[in-house]
Enzyme design. Structure first.
Site, PDB file in Angstrom:
ATOM      1  N   TYR A 372       0.815  -1.230   0.000  1.00  0.00           N
ATOM      2  CA  TYR A 372       0.000   0.000   0.000  1.00  0.00           C
ATOM      3  C   TYR A 372       0.840   1.267   0.000  1.00  0.00           C
ATOM      4  O   TYR A 372       0.290   2.367   0.137  1.00  0.00           O
ATOM      5  CB  TYR A 372      -0.909   0.049   1.247  1.00  0.00           C
ATOM      6  CG  TYR A 372      -1.527  -1.262   1.645  1.00  0.00           C
ATOM      7  CD1 TYR A 372      -2.462  -1.888   0.817  1.00  0.00           C
ATOM      8  CD2 TYR A 372      -1.204  -1.873   2.857  1.00  0.00           C
ATOM      9  CE1 TYR A 372      -3.030  -3.098   1.184  1.00  0.00           C
ATOM     10  CE2 TYR A 372      -1.772  -3.078   3.228  1.00  0.00           C
ATOM     11  CZ  TYR A 372      -2.682  -3.690   2.393  1.00  0.00           C
ATOM     12  OH  TYR A 372      -3.246  -4.875   2.753  1.00  0.00           O
ATOM     13  N   CYS A 399      14.931 -11.194  -1.355  1.00  0.00           N
ATOM     14  CA  CYS A 399      15.605 -11.050  -2.649  1.00  0.00           C
ATOM     15  C   CYS A 399      14.773 -10.230  -3.624  1.00  0.00           C
ATOM     16  O   CYS A 399      14.403 -10.705  -4.702  1.00  0.00           O
ATOM     17  CB  CYS A 399      15.870 -12.427  -3.214  1.00  0.00           C
ATOM     18  SG  CYS A 399      16.801 -13.423  -2.063  1.00  0.00           S
TER      19      CYS A 399
HETATM   20  N1  LLP Z   1     -14.774  -5.395   9.364  1.00  0.00           N
HETATM   21  C1  LLP Z   1     -14.584  -5.914   8.142  1.00  0.00           C
HETATM   22  C2  LLP Z   1     -15.696  -6.563   7.465  1.00  0.00           C
HETATM   23  C3  LLP Z   1     -13.316  -5.803   7.536  1.00  0.00           C
HETATM   24  O1  LLP Z   1     -13.144  -6.318   6.330  1.00  0.00           O
HETATM   25  C4  LLP Z   1     -12.262  -5.181   8.211  1.00  0.00           C
HETATM   26  C5  LLP Z   1     -10.940  -5.064   7.617  1.00  0.00           C
HETATM   27  C6  LLP Z   1     -12.501  -4.673   9.502  1.00  0.00           C
HETATM   28  C7  LLP Z   1     -13.774  -4.784  10.052  1.00  0.00           C
HETATM   29  C8  LLP Z   1     -11.440  -3.995  10.327  1.00  0.00           C
HETATM   30  O2  LLP Z   1     -10.969  -2.835   9.729  1.00  0.00           O
HETATM   31  P1  LLP Z   1      -9.930  -1.914  10.520  1.00  0.00           P
HETATM   32  O3  LLP Z   1     -10.648  -1.355  11.737  1.00  0.00           O
HETATM   33  O4  LLP Z   1      -8.796  -2.751  10.920  1.00  0.00           O
HETATM   34  O5  LLP Z   1      -9.573  -0.871   9.546  1.00  0.00           O
HETATM   35  N2  LLP Z   1      -4.359  -5.195   5.236  1.00  0.00           N
HETATM   36  C9  LLP Z   1      -4.810  -3.819   5.202  1.00  0.00           C
HETATM   37  C10 LLP Z   1      -6.122  -3.641   5.886  1.00  0.00           C
HETATM   38  C11 LLP Z   1      -7.199  -4.556   5.359  1.00  0.00           C
HETATM   39  C12 LLP Z   1      -8.502  -4.420   6.103  1.00  0.00           C
HETATM   40  C13 LLP Z   1      -9.385  -5.579   5.841  1.00  0.00           C
HETATM   41  N3  LLP Z   1     -10.651  -5.531   6.466  1.00  0.00           N
HETATM   42  C14 LLP Z   1      -3.734  -2.930   5.809  1.00  0.00           C
HETATM   43  O6  LLP Z   1      -2.714  -3.441   6.224  1.00  0.00           O
HETATM   44  O7  LLP Z   1      -3.881  -1.714   5.838  1.00  0.00           O
END
Ligand code: LLP
Length: 482
Positions: A372, A399
């Site tokens: 990202y 790598c």
């Molecule tokens: N609820 C649902 C249905 C979700 O898909 C997600 C996150 C959350 C709650 C929690 O969202 P948060 O509060 O953590 O923003 N890998 C990415 C973030 C992907 C989020 C996926 N879904 C990153 O590292 O920024």
């Protein structure tokens, strides 16, 4: 216990430790902060329990991080347990007992147990997450099951366990669930995941509320209304209790949350006026997504402020009082509660071009910069308050040239090989997205509290890397028997 200074306004420290409020420490060398980032690491982004020891070194919850890594090795994720507990309590206070911790942000048994103990439900989106939570002792009634492609086995396990909520995501899933639920002793409680047609201001990969999304039922197309009607029909083997929307992650814009809430409120209002299903709706979950500050200059809303924005938007849009508003934050609970400590292995200076500082992890323990373009701060565990006038690029050991952890990081002038380099705010989507790329074992996870450290996930070993392998595997015949 070394003498220490407090880095955070609300840290609780072991007795005998001096406190100094964050404001007094925020910029002790203003003359050295000639350009942004050249001053010390912004202290507000560290875990609540971070303090500076008598030699200027980093402590978290009274644990000296340099001493810790001498024992547990690097890289390591260090979580401030009290910080995590405080964020969970804040979420429950702001949203009520239906609020769920989105475990995809960071999950291990210790974390599942902690969130449950602090009164949160746990959002799981695969059988794997469900398994970890259940084996940690979380009662199934406190689980919320998500997923845009729940397998029959996943749904069957959720139904058989009697989970608290299943958030249905597609008509195919409804068909599968209805068959399973018909044979179940209890009607599973379900919510409908709606894509409200809101484009949150965040990275395209973590935007989920727009019409063009793999998640949920679109409002604009009428799919959401049809899903509600089907689930609410007389004789339905499931019990519809509410609607759900999650517009994306790492969102700073208050307007996006307010807009999404207004759209969902409008949808619920429409159901209540025009359909029998409306009477069943008693919960609106607004998902997660609250943004968190990772680098100098970023400012985020607190969990309480976020809840207030949603509540006000809901009441302005006429959501009746009997409908409970809830949420499922992940990042806001865990991100700033942890930091990653690495060991510096090599420093390569290319005069007039760039200096590369290589650490002993990389994109396998933090893929976020690669995926990202996310930014992080970097500093040294031995000198938290040092100015950071030197610009380097912190890279991993994989790598690939893209294996960058912090591009153009500001670091102390005397950074050298052997130093413990720390990147803060790595508690969310770091360990949970870690891989074994290049067969690099995944780091350990340590919880610290009151001067004590617990290795709650041990470091993988090279033997672990072979655990699933079977080079002598017997052949299985799949020849057609014509
Ligand atoms: N609820 C649902 C249905 C979700 O898909 C997600 C996150 C959350 C709650 C929690 O969202 P948060 O509060 O953590 O923003 N890998 C990415 C973030 C992907 C989020 C996926 N879904 C990153 O590292 O920024």
């Amino acid at each position: 216990m070394p003498e220490a200074e407090n880095l955070s306004s609300h840290a609780e420290l072991p007795s005998g430790v001096d406190l100094e409020p964050v404001g007094l420490l925020a910029d002790p060398h203003p003359e050295e902060a000639a350009h942004p980032g050249a001053g010390p690491v912004p202290l507000g982004i560290l875990p609540d329990g971070a303090t500076v020891g008598g030699q200027g070194q980093l402590l978290v919850a009274g644990v000296d991080v340099s001493q810790l890594v001498a024992v547990v090795g690097t890289p390591v994720f260090v979580y401030d347990e009290e910080h995590l507990r405080r964020r969970c309590k804040e979420a429950v206070a702001a949203w009520g007992s239906g609020v769920a911790y989105a475990s995809k942000a960071f999950l291990c048994q210790a974390m599942a147990r902690l969130a449950y103990e602090e009164g949160m439900m746990i959002d799981v989106s695969t059988e794997g997450e469900l398994h970890v939570a259940v084996s940690a002792g979380v009662p199934p009634s406190r689980l919320v099951v998500h997923g845009n492609n729940k397998s029959e086995a996943e749904l069957a396990r959720a139904v058989q366990l009697g989970v608290g909520r299943i958030v249905v995501d597609s008509f195919d899933e409804i068909a599968r669930l209805e068959i399973l639920a018909s044979a179940a002793p209890r009607r599973p409680q379900v919510m409908v995941r709606v894509t409200p047609g809101i484009e949150a201001h965040t990275h395209e990969y973590v935007m989920t509320g727009q019409d063009d999304s793999k998640f949920g039922f679109g409002l604009a197309s009428g799919a959401a209304k049809r899903a509600v009607a089907r689930l609410a029909r007389p004789g339905s083997p499931v019990e519809l209790i509410g609607v759900h929307a999650h517009i994306g992650s790492q969102i700073f814009s208050v307007e996006s949350f307010a807009k999404a809430t207004a759209v969902m409120a409008g949808f619920v209002g429409e159901l209540m006026q025009g359909t029998d299903a409306g009477g069943l709706i008693r919960e609106i979950c607004m998902g997660g997504g609250l943004g968190v500050a990772y680098v100098e200059g970023e400012e985020s809303l607190s969990i309480a402020e976020w809840a207030k924005v949603v509540r006000e938007a809901a009441s302005a849009a006429g959501v009746p009082r009997h409908v409970t508003l809830t949420a499922e934050p992940g990042r806001a609970i865990v991100a700033s509660g942890a930091l990653t400590a690495y060991k510096v292995g090599t420093i390569k200076e290319i005069p007039g071009v760039r200096t590369y500082v290589s650490v002993d992890g990389g994109m396998s323990d933090n893929p976020r910069p690669v995926l990202y373009g996310s930014g992080y701060e970097a500093f040294l565990a031995r000198c938290v308050r040092s100015a950071r006038p030197r610009t380097v690029t912190v890279v991993g050991k994989h790598c690939e040239s893209g294996d960058v952890i912090v591009k153009d990081a500001q670091v102390p002038e005397d950074l050298s090989v052997g130093d413990v380099l720390v990147t803060p705010v790595t508690g969310a989507y770091g360990h949970s997205m870690a891989s074994n790329y290049n067969k690099v074992p995944r780091p350990a996870v340590v919880f610290v509290r009151d001067g004590l450290a617990r290795v709650v996930v041990r470091r993988e070993t090279v033997e672990d890397l072979l655990a699933l392998e079977d080079p002598e595997a017997p052949a299985i015949s799949f020849q057609a028997t014509a």
